[in-house]
Scaffold this motif. Structure first.
Motif, PDB file in Angstrom:
ATOM      1  N   PRO A  84       3.876  -0.691  -2.244  1.00 51.17           N
ATOM      2  CA  PRO A  84       3.866   0.132  -3.463  1.00 51.17           C
ATOM      3  C   PRO A  84       3.841   1.620  -3.123  1.00 51.17           C
ATOM      4  O   PRO A  84       3.403   2.029  -2.040  1.00 51.17           O
ATOM      5  CB  PRO A  84       2.566  -0.293  -4.163  1.00 51.17           C
ATOM      6  N   VAL A  85       4.276   2.432  -4.052  1.00 53.84           N
ATOM      7  CA  VAL A  85       4.432   3.859  -3.801  1.00 53.84           C
ATOM      8  C   VAL A  85       3.101   4.517  -3.446  1.00 53.84           C
ATOM      9  O   VAL A  85       3.069   5.499  -2.687  1.00 53.84           O
ATOM     10  CB  VAL A  85       5.087   4.548  -5.024  1.00 53.84           C
ATOM     11  N   GLU A  86       1.976   3.969  -3.932  1.00 54.91           N
ATOM     12  CA  GLU A  86       0.689   4.629  -3.642  1.00 54.91           C
ATOM     13  C   GLU A  86       0.295   4.517  -2.166  1.00 54.91           C
ATOM     14  O   GLU A  86      -0.635   5.189  -1.713  1.00 54.91           O
ATOM     15  CB  GLU A  86      -0.433   4.071  -4.527  1.00 54.91           C
ATOM     16  N   PHE A  87       0.992   3.673  -1.413  1.00 54.07           N
ATOM     17  CA  PHE A  87       0.701   3.544   0.010  1.00 54.07           C
ATOM     18  C   PHE A  87       1.785   4.186   0.877  1.00 54.07           C
ATOM     19  O   PHE A  87       1.863   3.923   2.081  1.00 54.07           O
ATOM     20  CB  PHE A  87       0.544   2.072   0.398  1.00 54.07           C
ATOM     21  N   ALA A  88       2.629   5.020   0.291  1.00 53.83           N
ATOM     22  CA  ALA A  88       3.740   5.624   1.039  1.00 53.83           C
ATOM     23  C   ALA A  88       3.245   6.430   2.237  1.00 53.83           C
ATOM     24  O   ALA A  88       3.899   6.468   3.288  1.00 53.83           O
ATOM     25  CB  ALA A  88       4.575   6.499   0.109  1.00 53.83           C
ATOM     26  N   ALA A 115      -5.087  -1.055   1.401  1.00 54.90           N
ATOM     27  CA  ALA A 115      -6.065  -0.264   0.646  1.00 54.90           C
ATOM     28  C   ALA A 115      -7.279   0.075   1.510  1.00 54.90           C
ATOM     29  O   ALA A 115      -7.779   1.214   1.486  1.00 54.90           O
ATOM     30  CB  ALA A 115      -6.501  -1.037  -0.603  1.00 54.90           C
ATOM     31  N   ARG A 153      -6.276   2.710   4.049  1.00 54.28           N
ATOM     32  CA  ARG A 153      -6.189   4.024   3.410  1.00 54.28           C
ATOM     33  C   ARG A 153      -7.585   4.628   3.243  1.00 54.28           C
ATOM     34  O   ARG A 153      -7.779   5.835   3.436  1.00 54.28           O
ATOM     35  CB  ARG A 153      -5.514   3.890   2.043  1.00 54.28           C
ATOM     36  N   ASP A 154      -8.558   3.786   2.900  1.00 51.74           N
ATOM     37  CA  ASP A 154      -9.906   4.291   2.653  1.00 51.74           C
ATOM     38  C   ASP A 154     -10.589   4.794   3.928  1.00 51.74           C
ATOM     39  O   ASP A 154     -11.500   5.631   3.848  1.00 51.74           O
ATOM     40  CB  ASP A 154     -10.761   3.203   2.001  1.00 51.74           C
TER      41      ASP A 154
END
Length: 200
Positions: free
Chosen positions: A124-128, A188, A191-192
């Motif tokens: 998904p784009v939020e993980f680009a 996720a 990313r965190d």
């Protein structure tokens, strides 16, 4: 868990490292039990299980391995300058060991249930940002992945595994990433933890 494959007798190699599906690992083999294991795997064209050590050490008495590990297949081997056997393995399917036992020579063997591979999933784009970081890490730290098809950087499972093995995570954190079955949850969590590695 119907439909999962059971391998009743797999040699296990406990290490202080985590092997991810698709990952590469270079090992130097010197203990007789592991030399025998390599010979067996080469002769039978079979793999062995790499598991994180929970208690004990890589050499000497049998260590206590994590239940979830990765099947390793030998892709290259040669004798190093020090005279020791050096092998390169590639990570295949993940597994959960349901029973382990130590042979008289100290080699652990286990009955393992193979996990199906993570299904291909578009990032998904939020993980680009994670895609870009994976590209940079591969360029500087993992030259064997430089020729990976561009499409791999769109796959959540592949990018998550590469980040989990290349970021400076603790082995316990890497083990958690290995055990996650949702590629997006893995991304996720990665990313965190990124702020820990950013230069202030």
């Amino acid at each position: 868990m119907a439909g999962l494959e059971l391998l009743p007798d797999v040699p296990l190699f406990p290490l202080r490292t985590v092997l991810f599906p698709g990952g590469q690992l270079a090992l130097r083999i010197f203990e007789p039990r592991y030399l025998d294991m390599v010979r067996e795997c080469t002769r039978q064209d079979s793999g062995f299980g790499v598991c994180l050590i929970l208690q004990g050490r890589e050499a000497g008495a049998p260590a206590v391995p994590a239940a979830v590990g990765t099947i390793a297949r030998i892709t290259d081997f040669h004798t190093g300058d020090d005279g020791l056997l050096a092998i390169v393995v590639e990570g295949g399917a993940r597994f959960r060991a349901v029973r382990t036992r130590a042979r008289s020579d100290g080699l652990l063997r286990g009955s393992v249930i193979l996990w199906p591979p993570d299904p291909p999933q578009q990032i998904p784009v939020e993980f680009a940002l994670l895609q870009s970081i994976a590209e940079r890490l591969v360029e500087t730290m993992a030259p064997h992945f430089r020729h990976a098809p561009r499409s791999m950087y769109d796959d959540a499972a592949w990018v998550g595994c590469r980040l989990a093995e290349l970021l400076p995570l603790d082995v316990e954190e890497q083990q958690r990433m290995l055990e996650l079955t949702d590629p997006l949850q893995r991304l996720a969590e990665l990313r965190d933890v990124l702020p820990r590695f950013q230069k202030s």
